[in-house]
Design a protein around this motif. Structure first.
Motif, PDB file in Angstrom:
ATOM      1  N   CYS A   1       0.887  -1.127   0.230  1.00  0.00           N
ATOM      2  CA  CYS A   1      -0.279  -0.114   0.174  1.00  0.00           C
ATOM      3  C   CYS A   1       0.801   1.292   0.020  1.00  0.00           C
ATOM      4  O   CYS A   1       1.710   1.077   0.720  1.00  0.00           O
ATOM      5  N   SER A   2       0.504   2.264  -0.672  1.00  0.00           N
ATOM      6  CA  SER A   2       1.266   3.457  -0.724  1.00  0.00           C
ATOM      7  C   SER A   2       0.067   4.675  -0.983  1.00  0.00           C
ATOM      8  O   SER A   2      -1.033   4.506  -1.446  1.00  0.00           O
ATOM      9  N   THR A   3       0.536   5.913  -0.443  1.00  0.00           N
ATOM     10  CA  THR A   3      -0.174   6.991  -0.548  1.00  0.00           C
ATOM     11  C   THR A   3       0.282   8.186  -1.615  1.00  0.00           C
ATOM     12  O   THR A   3       1.380   8.204  -1.821  1.00  0.00           O
ATOM     13  N   SER A   4      -0.685   8.687  -1.957  1.00  0.00           N
ATOM     14  CA  SER A   4      -0.189   9.853  -2.911  1.00  0.00           C
ATOM     15  C   SER A   4      -1.625  10.932  -3.184  1.00  0.00           C
ATOM     16  O   SER A   4      -2.756  10.611  -2.719  1.00  0.00           O
ATOM     17  N   TYR A   5      -0.957  11.998  -3.546  1.00  0.00           N
ATOM     18  CA  TYR A   5      -2.287  12.988  -3.805  1.00  0.00           C
ATOM     19  C   TYR A   5      -2.913  13.371  -2.392  1.00  0.00           C
ATOM     20  O   TYR A   5      -4.201  13.652  -2.412  1.00  0.00           O
ATOM     21  N   VAL A   6      -2.126  13.658  -1.387  1.00  0.00           N
ATOM     22  CA  VAL A   6      -2.780  14.039  -0.388  1.00  0.00           C
ATOM     23  C   VAL A   6      -3.022  15.515  -0.292  1.00  0.00           C
ATOM     24  O   VAL A   6      -2.155  16.452  -0.708  1.00  0.00           O
ATOM     25  N   GLU A   7      -4.166  15.798   0.094  1.00  0.00           N
ATOM     26  CA  GLU A   7      -4.710  17.188   0.115  1.00  0.00           C
ATOM     27  C   GLU A   7      -5.420  17.684   1.263  1.00  0.00           C
ATOM     28  O   GLU A   7      -6.154  16.888   1.811  1.00  0.00           O
ATOM     29  N   VAL A   8      -5.282  18.874   1.829  1.00  0.00           N
ATOM     30  CA  VAL A   8      -5.829  19.252   3.066  1.00  0.00           C
ATOM     31  C   VAL A   8      -6.691  20.641   2.620  1.00  0.00           C
ATOM     32  O   VAL A   8      -6.194  21.595   2.289  1.00  0.00           O
ATOM     33  N   ASP A   9      -8.161  20.892   2.870  1.00  0.00           N
ATOM     34  CA  ASP A   9      -8.907  21.854   2.593  1.00  0.00           C
ATOM     35  C   ASP A   9      -9.482  22.197   3.944  1.00  0.00           C
ATOM     36  O   ASP A   9     -10.005  21.311   4.679  1.00  0.00           O
ATOM     37  N   CYS A  10      -9.443  23.586   4.186  1.00  0.00           N
ATOM     38  CA  CYS A  10     -10.038  24.136   5.579  1.00  0.00           C
ATOM     39  C   CYS A  10     -11.238  24.987   5.216  1.00  0.00           C
ATOM     40  O   CYS A  10     -11.198  25.926   4.170  1.00  0.00           O
ATOM     41  N   PHE A  11     -12.191  24.724   5.992  1.00  0.00           N
ATOM     42  CA  PHE A  11     -13.411  25.498   6.019  1.00  0.00           C
ATOM     43  C   PHE A  11     -13.777  26.299   7.220  1.00  0.00           C
ATOM     44  O   PHE A  11     -13.946  25.466   8.206  1.00  0.00           O
ATOM     45  N   ASN A  12     -13.294  27.490   7.545  1.00  0.00           N
ATOM     46  CA  ASN A  12     -13.284  28.159   8.522  1.00  0.00           C
ATOM     47  C   ASN A  12     -14.777  28.751   9.073  1.00  0.00           C
ATOM     48  O   ASN A  12     -15.477  28.981   8.116  1.00  0.00           O
ATOM     49  N   THR A  13     -15.157  28.745  10.448  1.00  0.00           N
ATOM     50  CA  THR A  13     -16.391  29.309  10.860  1.00  0.00           C
ATOM     51  C   THR A  13     -16.211  29.988  12.316  1.00  0.00           C
ATOM     52  O   THR A  13     -15.226  29.645  12.697  1.00  0.00           O
ATOM     53  N   THR A  14     -16.736  31.030  12.606  1.00  0.00           N
ATOM     54  CA  THR A  14     -16.598  32.024  13.695  1.00  0.00           C
ATOM     55  C   THR A  14     -17.903  31.836  14.663  1.00  0.00           C
ATOM     56  O   THR A  14     -18.968  31.967  14.138  1.00  0.00           O
TER      57      THR A  14
ATOM     58  N   THR B   1      -2.810   3.531  -3.097  1.00  0.00           N
ATOM     59  CA  THR B   1      -2.616   2.649  -4.248  1.00  0.00           C
ATOM     60  C   THR B   1      -2.247   1.364  -3.708  1.00  0.00           C
ATOM     61  O   THR B   1      -1.396   1.054  -2.856  1.00  0.00           O
ATOM     62  N   VAL B   2      -3.062   0.200  -4.274  1.00  0.00           N
ATOM     63  CA  VAL B   2      -2.498  -1.091  -3.858  1.00  0.00           C
ATOM     64  C   VAL B   2      -2.037  -1.882  -4.976  1.00  0.00           C
ATOM     65  O   VAL B   2      -2.640  -1.814  -5.976  1.00  0.00           O
ATOM     66  N   SER B   3      -0.913  -2.439  -4.774  1.00  0.00           N
ATOM     67  CA  SER B   3      -0.255  -3.359  -5.653  1.00  0.00           C
ATOM     68  C   SER B   3      -0.103  -4.682  -5.540  1.00  0.00           C
ATOM     69  O   SER B   3       0.238  -5.031  -4.260  1.00  0.00           O
ATOM     70  N   VAL B   4      -0.349  -5.771  -6.593  1.00  0.00           N
ATOM     71  CA  VAL B   4      -0.168  -6.988  -6.200  1.00  0.00           C
ATOM     72  C   VAL B   4       0.772  -7.653  -7.024  1.00  0.00           C
ATOM     73  O   VAL B   4       0.781  -7.277  -8.460  1.00  0.00           O
ATOM     74  N   GLU B   5       1.595  -8.488  -6.702  1.00  0.00           N
ATOM     75  CA  GLU B   5       2.634  -8.803  -7.676  1.00  0.00           C
ATOM     76  C   GLU B   5       2.593 -10.443  -7.057  1.00  0.00           C
ATOM     77  O   GLU B   5       2.206 -10.888  -5.952  1.00  0.00           O
ATOM     78  N   GLY B   6       3.347 -11.390  -8.166  1.00  0.00           N
ATOM     79  CA  GLY B   6       3.485 -12.730  -7.897  1.00  0.00           C
ATOM     80  C   GLY B   6       2.186 -13.443  -7.739  1.00  0.00           C
ATOM     81  O   GLY B   6       1.194 -13.223  -8.344  1.00  0.00           O
ATOM     82  N   PRO B   7       1.979 -14.534  -6.698  1.00  0.00           N
ATOM     83  CA  PRO B   7       1.099 -15.270  -6.711  1.00  0.00           C
ATOM     84  C   PRO B   7      -0.409 -14.722  -5.844  1.00  0.00           C
ATOM     85  O   PRO B   7      -1.270 -15.268  -5.950  1.00  0.00           O
ATOM     86  N   ASN B   8      -0.069 -13.558  -5.462  1.00  0.00           N
ATOM     87  CA  ASN B   8      -1.021 -12.807  -4.675  1.00  0.00           C
ATOM     88  C   ASN B   8      -2.135 -12.047  -5.515  1.00  0.00           C
ATOM     89  O   ASN B   8      -2.498 -10.856  -5.140  1.00  0.00           O
ATOM     90  N   LYS B   9      -2.413 -12.780  -6.644  1.00  0.00           N
ATOM     91  CA  LYS B   9      -3.638 -11.974  -7.430  1.00  0.00           C
ATOM     92  C   LYS B   9      -4.851 -12.069  -6.644  1.00  0.00           C
ATOM     93  O   LYS B   9      -5.281 -12.875  -6.034  1.00  0.00           O
ATOM     94  N   LEU B  10      -5.410 -10.785  -6.993  1.00  0.00           N
ATOM     95  CA  LEU B  10      -6.860 -10.496  -6.338  1.00  0.00           C
ATOM     96  C   LEU B  10      -7.691 -10.711  -7.251  1.00  0.00           C
ATOM     97  O   LEU B  10      -7.853 -10.023  -8.699  1.00  0.00           O
ATOM     98  N   SER B  11      -9.059 -11.229  -6.751  1.00  0.00           N
ATOM     99  CA  SER B  11     -10.101 -11.428  -7.861  1.00  0.00           C
ATOM    100  C   SER B  11     -10.937 -10.150  -7.592  1.00  0.00           C
ATOM    101  O   SER B  11     -10.870  -9.334  -6.671  1.00  0.00           O
TER     102      SER B  11
END
Length: 1411
Positions: free
Chosen positions: A514-527, A547-557
Motif C-alpha cells: 500500500c502507498s499514498t499519493s495526492y494528499v490534500e488538506v482543505d480548511c473551511f473556517n467558521t466563527t 494505491t494497492v499493488s499486487v505481484e506474484g501469486p497474490n492475485k486478487l479477484s
C-alpha cells in the motif's frame, strides 16, 4: 276800458311817437332788408385769337381793355381778375380762360369770363429713327423753320433724303421719312442633302443662320452651327458640315442563346446566325465583325460566354451586339442514398453518366445495378432522365434485420424462436469486448428494420485480449473538526494523516503493498459570535489516493478488490480517534468515504470497469489515453499490431476504404478534391451542385453557405467556387421559361412570409403556387402600380405606385395572413385588409412553386418562403442582397438545380445606389450598376464622369473682335466696348440729347412760379443696350408774372367772441366755416352766418370780405336772457258758416262758439296747473264790424274764433315755448276730432280743412332784442336798432354789451369798415376833403342818433309785449300782427330748434309741459 283796448292805445301811442321822432324806425321787428342784386359788368371781351411769335411757343402781343362794374346800391365797384393772365403778358400756345369778378358790400358777385387762344404752327413729328441718328435744329418741337438731318449706323444705308425742313404751311419739305435699311450678304446654300439652313432675317445685316442636320447626322462638337451677316456684308465663320453620328443598328441581336452539352462530354457544337444590322446612310460603307467570345459552329465547353459583334460605318460610328451564350449540362435528378445501398457515380448526374448500385452483405438489390442518364426533348427544351424510370434501385435485407458481422475472436448468438430478433455478442476465453460500455445484447427494431445499439457505421466492437492488472486506486476523503488556525497547521495535518492511515491499515495491507499519493488538506473556517474571546473553528477535509499493488501469486479477484474497499472504510471509521498535533491540539474525526477501485493499466490497454481488468487494444485500433478507450484507426490509417497508442498513415494520395484497417495493403487511391465516395476512395462521385470538397479522401461534400450554388457538373473544391446566383427569364429567346420546386407544408399555414429580390422589364406575374391538381393556391402579379395577390381565386390589391422600375433591383417582402396583407417594397410598407375569408392559406399537401414564365422578363434571386413570421422574419427597412436566411417552406437553394432554358448566373443583385453621391458632373445622368455606375453626358461634355467640356469655339461667329468663350455645347462671345449681341454683331449706340426746346408757360398766373423746357434723348436714340443720355430731360427756371396772387382760404376768419368758426375743407380748394357759440350764448345777428366760404367760386377770397367788412367779422355771441312773456294766438274758421248764415240764425252763434271753445281751453293742462293763462277769447265775424281775421273762400267771410294764450318763462328759455307748442298740438288734435264743432239751427258746423292759423309773440326786457323765443343784448361793435343789432358805422366803435350806442373815433381818425369792436380799430387817418366831411358827420350825427335810440328803445319795450315768433324772429305789435298759415308757427318752431342746436348751445334743462 278793458285791457285789450288799453294795450291797443299804448301801442298806438308808441307807434305815433316812433313815427314822429324817427320816420325810418319801425315799431315792430320785421325782416331785415337785404341787398340780393349782383353788380353788373360792362366791357367784357369776347374770345380772342393770336398766332405764336416766330419759332416760339408763345405770343407776346395779346391785349384787351379790362371790364368795369356798377352796383345799384353803392354805385361803382371794383373788378378783380380772378383767373388767367392780364393783357400784355406772355401767352403760350393753347386756350387760356380769363375771368374777372365784381363783389358788392352784401357779398353779391358778378363774373366776366372769356377765352384767349394762341395758335402754335409746327410740322408733324417724325417717328423714331432706328439704326441711325436724326438731329433737328433749332427745336425738337418741329416748329416752322426747323431743319432735321439723318444718317445711319454701320451695317445700314440711308434710303431717302438726308435733310428736310418744316415749311410755313406746316408741311415738311420731303413727303416721307428716310429709313436705314440693312446691308445684305450673299445667299447661303446647303452643302449636301443632309444639311438645312434657317436664317432669322434672310441675308440682311445681323441675320443669324442656323445650320441643322437630318436625323442621324449632326455637326460635330467643336464646330460652329451658326453664321451671321456682318457689317461688311460677309458671312462669319466657316461653313458647317453635317457628319454621320448615328451608328448602325442591329435589327436581330438575341440577348441569350442556350446550348446543351453532348453525351458524356462537357462541350457541344454551337450554331447561330450572325446578327443583322442596318445603317442610316445605307449599308454600302458598313463593316461588321465578331470581337469577343466563341464563334458559331465551334465546340464550346460548359459555361457562360459573352459574344460581342461590332458594326461600323464610314464615319466610324460603332454599334455593338452582345449575346450571352450559355452551354448547360443536361442533368438527371439527384440520387439519394438508401439503407444498405452504396451508390457510385463517377461522372456525376450529367447526360451519359453511369451509376452503380451495391448492397451490404445480407441485403438484396431491388432494381438495376447499373443505370444511365439519358436526354429527352420537351418543346425544344432538353431534360435528363435516369434509365430506371420512376423508382430508384435500392437494397433490402433478406431477414427482418440485417445481422452485423461478428468481430474476430467473437461470435453472435441469436435466438431461434423470435426469428433472430435478439442476439448476444460473446468473445473467446481470454478476450473481452473492446468497448466496456457496449451492451452485448442487441435487438432488431420493428420500425427501423435494423439492430439497435450498434456503432454509427453499424458494426460490432472488437474482441480484445484480456491482460493482468497490478494496480488499484482507492480515494479516501475524511472530515475533521478543528479549533485553531487550520491554514497554519496544514503541513503538520498532512504528515500526521499519512502516518495515521498507514498505521491503521496494517492488517489490510499485510498481503499487498500500500502507498499514498495526492494528499490534500482543505480548511473551511467558521466563527462563533457567542464567545467573548475571538476564536476560529474549522472543518478540515483531508483526501488521499491509496494505491494497492499486487505481484506474484497474490492475485486478487474482482470480489477481493471490492471487499478491500469495505475493509478500508471500516478500519478508518471505527478505529479513528482523531489526529494529534505537536502543540497538543486535536483534530476531532467526523466522517470518512472510500471510492470504488480504479484499475490502472499500462499504455496500449484500457481498464474495463466491469471486469476490473486491463484490455489490450487489438489490431486496427489504438489506445486513446485521454478517453481510456480503444478507437478504430480512421480511414487513411492502419495498425497491424495490438496494444498501440497510434495508427500508421497511408502513403500520400491514398486512404483505406474502411476504418480499423490492419494492413498497408488496404491503402488505395483516395478521391481528389471536388469528389467524394462512401469510403473516400475510388471510385468517386463529383460534388453535387451547391457543395464543394477542398480535401482528398472525403466521404461527403461541404454545403455552400447560405443559398449559394456552384456551377453545374463542376467539381467545386473551395468555398470560393460558391456564388450567389440569379435566375434569368429572357423573353426574346424563350418567352415562357420558368423555374419550379416542390414543397410540402407540415401543417395548416395561416400565415406566409415571402421575400425576394427582382429586376424586371415585364413584371406581370412574379410567382405562383399550385396544388397537385395544378390549381392556383397563391399568385403574385403587378399591374398599373398595384400588386395583386390571388388566394385561391380571391384577388386583393395593394398600391405600390412608382416604387417599381425596370432599371434597378427591388426587394419585395410579403406578409400574408388570413386577416391582413403587408407588402414592403425596398423597405417601404403598404398594408391592406385580407377580405378573402380563408381559414388557411396552404394545407399540409404537395405544392409547386413556379417563378417566371409568361408575362415575366427579368431576373429573380433570394426567394424564400416561411410558414410563419418569426422574430427574425420581421419586415426589414434596409434589406440586403447578402441576406442568407433560408425559408423553412421554400429555400432559394432549392432552385440551384433549376432545369430548362432558365439562366443561372452569378448574382447581379445590387442593393447599393452608386448614384446616390451624384458622381456625374455637369448635369450628367447617372445609371446605377453593380459596384459601379455609368454617366450619360449632356450635350457638350464627355469623359467617364462628364468632367470634360468639349471645345466649341472652333469656327465661332464672334464679330467685331469679340472673344469666344467655350460653354456647355455652345459658346459665348465676350464683346469689345461699344458692341453687343449674341455674336457681338450689334453696335451699342449711346443716346444723345436734342437741343433744348422753348420755355413753357409759367406754372402760375400770379406771384412767383416755375416754367420748364424739354429736350429728347433721340439724337441718336439709345440702341442695343446703349446708355441713356446723361442729365435731365427737363430744365426749369423761376418765372414771376406781374399779377399778385389772391389766396386767403388757408387763413380762417377770426373766431367770434364766446364762440368759434369751425372751418373745414368741403371739396378741393373750397373751405367752409360754420360759426358756433359757447353754451348759454347766442348770436346777436344772423348777418353772414348762413354761408361763409372761400374757394374758386369766390376768387379764393372769403365771401364775407368787402369794403364794409375788411376784417371778416360776424355777429357776437351774447348771453341768452329769458323773455318776459311768450304768447300764442290760435285762430279757427268754421266751414260754410258765413256771416249771412250767422245773421239769419235763430241760435246765438257767439254764445255757442264761445262755450264750445271755452270748454276746451279750460281743460288745458297748463291752464289747470297755472303755467299758462287765457288772455282773450273772441268770436270773429259773428256780427258786422268784428273782422279781425278772414279766410278767403270765394271772397265770403267765415265765422270763427280768436284765442290768445300766454306763458311767463321761468328758468329755461324754451320752457314756455315747448309748453305753447303742446297747446297748439292739443288744439290741432281737437280740430281733427271735431271737438270744436257747433250746432246752429240744427246744422252741424266744424272747422274745415286748413281752417286754423297760429301766431305768437315774445316780450323782451328793455335793452335787449328778440332772438327766436328768447332775448339777447347787442355785442361789441353793434347797437340795438329797430329790434336788430345794427353794425357800428365807420368812424365809431363799441367795446361792450351794455352801451346803448357806438362811440365816435378820436378826431382825424376813422375805421376801415363797420362793426368796430375796439378803439384800436380807429386806425385810419382822415386826410382831408371827403373823409374829413364823413368824420364830421359821424361826430355830429352819432350823439343825436344815440338819443333817438334811447327813446326808440322805450317804445320798443312797450311794443315788444306782442311780438310775433317766426323763423327770423321778427317783432310786431298786436295791433299790426300778420296772418300766417295755421302750420307756420309750428314749422317755425322746428326750424328754430335746428338753428338753435347749430348756433345757440343752451345749457338750461328742458321742462316738458303736459296738456
Amino acid at each position: 276800458m278793458n285791457s285789450s283796448k288799453m294795450v291797443s292805445a299804448r301801442c298806438l301811442l308808441v307807434f305815433l311817437i316812433c313815427v314822429n321822432i324817427s320816420p325810418s324806425f319801425g315799431c315792430g321787428r320785421k325782416e331785415r332788408p337785404r341787398d340780393h342784386a349782383p353788380p353788373s359788368i360792362s366791357s367784357c371781351p369776347s374770345t380772342l385769337r393770336y398766332d405764336a411769335d416766330s419759332l416760339q411757343m408763345f405770343s407776346s402781343k395779346v391785349q384787351w381793355t379790362e371790364p368795369t362794374a356798377w352796383d345799384s346800391t353803392v354805385g361803382n365797384v371794383g373788378v378783380r381778375r380772378t383767373q388767367g393772365l392780364g393783357p400784355g403778358q406772355i401767352f403760350y400756345g393753347g386756350n387760356h380762360t380769363i375771368e374777372y369778378m365784381a363783389k358788392d358790400n352784401s357779398g353779391n358777385t358778378a363774373t366776366c369770363r372769356f377765352i384767349v387762344t394762341v395758335v402754335v404752327k409746327n410740322c408733324k413729328r417724325w417717328s423714331s429713327f432706328p439704326h441711325g441718328r436724326m438731329s433737328c435744329d433749332p427745336s425738337n418741337i418741329m416748329l416752322v423753320g426747323t431743319v432735321c438731318k439723318f444718317n445711319c449706323h454701320p451695317g445700314y444705308r440711308l434710303q431717302g433724303s438726308n435733310t428736310t425742313e418744316c415749311q410755313a404751311h406746316d408741311q415738311w419739305s420731303i413727303s416721307s421719312q428716310p429709313v436705314c435699311i440693312p446691308l445684305t450678304c450673299d445667299r447661303l446654300f446647303p452643302a449636301d442633302r443632309y444639311t438645312s439652313i434657317f436664317c432669322i432675317d434672310a441675308c440682311n445685316f445681323q441675320s443669324v443662320c442656323q445650320y441643322s442636320c437630318t436625323n442621324g447626322f449632326d455637326i460635330l462638337p467643336g464646330h460652329g452651327r451658326v453664321r451671321t451677316c456682318n457689317a461688311s456684308g460677309k458671312w462669319t465663320g466657316e461653313e458647317p458640315i453635317c457628319q454621320d453620328v448615328t451608328p448602325p443598328v442591329f435589327t436581330h441581336c438575341p440577348s441569350v442563346l442556350v446550348f446543351y452539352a453532348g453525351k458524356s462530354t462537357d462541350a457541344t457544337m454551337v450554331h447561330w446566325q450572325a446578327p443583322v444590322y442596318t445603317d442610316n446612310a445605307g449599308l454600302g460603307g458598313t463593316t461588321s465583325r465578331q470581337d469577343k467570345g466563341p464563334t458559331s459552329s465551334t465546340a464550346v465547353q460548359l459555361g457562360e460566354y459573352k459574344v460581342v459583334y461590332q458594326a461600323w460605318d464610314d464615319a466610324n460610328n460603332t454599334a455593338t451586339c452582345e449575346i450571352q451564350v450559355t452551354v448547360k449540362p443536361i442533368t438527371c435528378r439527384s440520387l439519394y442514398p438508401r439503407p444498405y445501398t452504396k451508390i457510385t457515380c463517377p461522372d456525376g448526374r450529367r447526360y451519359g453518366a453511369q451509376c452503380e448500385f451495391n448492397c451490404k452483405e445480407g441485403a438484396v438489390l431491388k432494381g438495376e445495378s447499373t443505370v444511365h442518364c439519358e436526354a429527352f426533348n420537351a418543346s425544344g427544351v432538353w431534360y435528363g432522365k435516369w434509365t430506371f424510370g420512376l423508382t430508384q434501385p435500392y437494397c433490402e435485407p433478406e431477414a427482418k434485420c440485417l445481422r452485423p458481422t461478428p468481430p474476430e475472436h467473437g461470435a453472435l448468438s441469436c435466438d431461434t424462436w423470435a426469428g433472430g430478433a435478439y442476439c448476444v455478442l460473446q468473445c473467446q476465453k481470454g478476450y473481452v469486448i473492446e468497448d466496456w460500455e457496449f451492451d452485448p445484447l442487441i435487438m432488431c427494431s420493428d420500425t427501423r428494420g435494423e439492430f439497435l445499439g450498434l456503432d454509427d457505421d453499424g458494426t460490432l466492437p472488437n474482441c480484445a485480449v484480456e491482460s493482468g492488472n497490478s494496480f488499484f486506486d482507492y480515494k479516501l476523503e475524511e472530515y475533521y473538526y478543528y479549533v485553531g488556525d487550520c491554514t497554519a497547521a496544514r503541513d503538520q495535518i498532512k504528515q500526521n494523516f499519512i502516518k495515521s492511515i498507514l498505521a491503521s491499515l496494517g492488517n489490510v495491507c499485510s498481503t499487498v503493498n500500500c502507498s499514498t499519493s495526492y494528499v490534500e488538506v482543505d480548511c473551511f473556517n467558521t466563527t462563533d459570535p457567542g464567545r467573548k474571546r475571538r476564536s476560529t473553528e474549522s472543518t478540515v477535509l483531508v483526501s488521499v489516493v491509496l494505491t494497492v499493488s499486487v505481484e506474484g501469486p497474490n492475485k486478487l479477484s474482482p470480489a477481493d478488490i471490492i471487499m478491500m474497499k469495505e475493509q478500508i472504510h471500516k478500519t478508518r471509521a471505527e478505529n479513528n480517534d482523531g489526529l494529534h498535533l505537536e502543540q497538543g491540539s486535536l483534530l476531532q474525526f467526523i466522517s470518512v468515504s472510500v471510492s470504488n477501485p480504479d484499475v490502472t493499466c499500462p499504455p496500449g490497454s484500457y481498464s474495463d470497469r466491469s471486469t476490473l481488468k486491463c484490455v489490450l487494444c487489438s489490431k486496427g485500433t489504438y489506445h486513446d489515453v485521454d478517453a481510456n478507450k480503444c478507437r478504430s484507426c480512421p480511414r487513411g490509417q492502419y495498425q497491424p499490431t495490438s496494444g498501440q497508442t497510434a495508427c500508421l498513415a497511408c502513403p500520400a494520395g491514398q486512404s483505406t476504404p474502411d476504418v480499423a484497417s490492419v494492413d498497408a495493403n488496404q491503402c488505395v487511391d483516395e478521391c481528389p478534391p471536388g469528389y467524394v465516395s462512401p469510403t473516400g476512395t475510388k471510385p468517386c462521385s463529383m460534388c453535387e451542385v451547391g457543395t464543394f470538397n477542398p480535401s482528398n479522401g472525403q466521404t461527403q461534400c461541404n454545403i455552400c453557405p447560405g443559398s449559394m450554388a456552384t456551377p453545374p457538373n463542376f467539381a467545386a473544391t473551395t468555398s470560393d467556387d460558391c456564388f450567389d446566383f440569379d435566375l434569368g427569364f429572357l423573353s426574346d429567346t424563350y418567352p415562357y421559361a420558368n423555374a419550379s420546386v416542390l414543397f410540402t407544408p407540415t401543417s395548416h399555414c395561416t400565415s406566409l412570409y415571402l421575400s425576394l429580390w427582382m429586376k424586371c422589364s415585364m413584371c406581370d406575374r412574379i410567382l405562383e403556387i399550385t396544388d397537385a391538381h395544378e390549381q392556383s393556391a397563391l399568385r403574385v402579379e403587378t399591374r398599373n402600380g398595384f400588386v395583386y395577390i390571388s388566394i385561391r381565386g380571391c384577388e386583393l390589391s395593394v398600391p405600390v405606385y412608382e416604387y417599381l422600375d425596370s432599371y434597378r433591383w427591388h426587394h419585395m417582402a410579403f406578409d400574408i395572413t388570413i386577416r391582413n396583407i403587408t407588402i414592403a417594397v425596398d423597405g417601404t410598407n403598404q398594408q391592406s385588409t385580407n377580405t378573402c375569408g380563408n381559414e388557411t392559406i396552404l394545407e399540409p399537401a404537395d405544392y409547386m412553386l413556379i417563378i417566371g414564365g409568361h408575362s415575366y422578363v427579368g431576373s429573380v434571386t433570394k426567394l424564400n418562403i416561411w410558414d410563419t413570421r418569426s422574430g427574425s422574419m420581421e419586415m426589414n427597412s434596409e434589406p440586403s442582397c447578402s441576406d442568407d436566411k433560408l425559408g423553412n417552406l421554400v429555400a432559394w437553394k432549392q432552385f440551384q438545380q433549376a432545369e430548362g432554358p432558365v439562366l443561372q448566373t452569378v448574382s447581379q443583385c445590387d442593393d447599393e445606389d452608386n448614384c446616390e453621391s451624384s458622381p456625374c458632373q455637369n448635369e450628367g445622368i447617372c445609371l446605377d450598376r453593380r459596384d459601379t455606375f455609368t454617366c450619360t453626358c449632356k450635350n457638350g461634355f464627355t469623359g467617364d464622369m462628364c468632367e470634360v467640356n468639349i471645345e466649341d469655339c472652333v469656327g465661332h461667329s464672334c464679330q467685331n473682335g469679340g472673344l469666344c468663350l467655350d460653354g456647355e455645347a455652345s459658346y459665348t462671345c465676350l464683346c469689345k466696348s461699344k458692341f453687343t449681341g449674341e455674336f457681338c454683331e450689334a453696335m451699342i449706340v449711346d443716346g444723345g440729347w436734342t437741343s433744348w426746346g422753348s420755355w413753357g408757360p409759367c406754372s402760375v398766373t400770379c406771384d412767383s412760379g416755375q416754367q420748364t423746357r424739354g429736350r429728347e434723348c433721340s439724337s441718336p436714340e439709345p440702341e442695343n443696350g446703349g446708355a441713356n443720355c446723361i442729365g435731365y430731360a427737363t430744365d426749369s427756371q423761376i418765372c414771376s408774372p406781374t399779377d399778385a396772387c389772391v389766396y386767403e382760404c388757408d387763413v380762417d376768419p377770426p373766431d367770434p367772441l364766446h364762440g368759434s368758426m369751425n372751418c373745414s375743407w368741403q371739396r378741393e380748394s373750397t373751405r367752409q366755416c360754420l360759426p358756433f357759440c359757447e353754451v348759454g350764448y347766442a348770436f346777436d345777428s344772423d348777418l353772414f352766418l348762413d354761408n361763409i366760404v372761400c374757394g374758386p367760386d369766390t376768387g379764393y377770397e372769403w365771401n364775407i370780405r368787402n369794403e364794409e367788412n375788411p376784417d371778416l367779422q360776424i355777429g357776437s355771441c351774447s348771453v341768452i336772457k329769458l323773455a318776459e312773456k311768450n304768447t300764442m294766438i290760435y285762430v279757427g274758421a268754421y266751414e260754410n258758416l258765413t256771416l249771412e248764415v250767422a245773421r239769419s240764425a235763430q241760435t246765438n252763434v257767439t254764445t255757442v262758439i264761445r262755450s264750445a271753445v271755452q270748454t276746451h281751453v279750460d281743460g288745458l293742462y297748463c291752464a289747470h296747473m297755472g303755467y299758462c293763462r287765457l288772455r282773450s277769447l273772441d268770436v270773429t265775424n259773428a256780427v258786422p264790424g268784428t273782422t279781425d281775421i278772414q279766410r278767403q273762400r270765394r271772397d265770403v267771410p267765415l265765422v270763427g274764433f280768436h284765442i290768445e294764450i300766454s306763458c311767463t318763462p321761468k328758468q329755461d328759455p324754451s320752457w314756455c315755448y315747448d309748453l305753447l307748442v303742446d297747446v297748439y298740438n292739443t288744439f290741432q288734435r281737437l280740430v281733427s276730432e271735431s271737438q270744436f264743432s257747433v250746432l246752429i239751427d240744427n246744422t252741424r258746423y266744424d272747422i274745415g280743412p286748413n281752417g286754423t292759423q297760429v301766431d305768437g309773440g315774445v316780450e323782451c326786457p328793455l335793452g335787449t332784442i328778440q332772438i327766436d323765443y328768447f332775448c339777447v343784448q347787442c355785442g361789441p361793435g353793434s347797437y340795438p336798432l329797430n329790434n336788430y343789432c345794427e353794425r357800428c358805422p365807420r368812424g365809431t366803435y363799441k367795446e361792450d354789451y351794455s352801451s346803448p350806442g357806438c362811440t365816435p373815433c378820436p378826431p382825424d381818425w376813422t375805421t376801415e369798415g363797420l362793426r368796430s369792436r375796439h378803439a384800436s380799430m380807429c386806425n385810419v387817418a382822415v386826410s382831408s376833403g371827403k373823409d374829413a366831411a364823413k368824420h364830421w358827420i359821424y361826430a355830429v350825427i352819432v350823439p343825436c342818433l344815440m338819443i333817438v335810440i334811447v327813446l326808440t328803445s322805450v317804445g320798443l319795450y312797450i311794443c315788444s309785449r306782442r311780438t310775433k315768433i317766426q323763423q327770423t324772429s321778427t317783432m310786431g305789435c298786436p295791433c299790426t300782427c300778420e296772418k300766417v298759415n295755421s302750420l307756420a308757427w309750428y314749422s317755425n318752431r322746428k326750424r328754430n330748434d335746428m338753428w338753435r342746436k347749430t348756433h345757440i348751445p343752451v345749457a338750461w334743462p328742458e321742462t316738458k309741459a303736459e296738456d
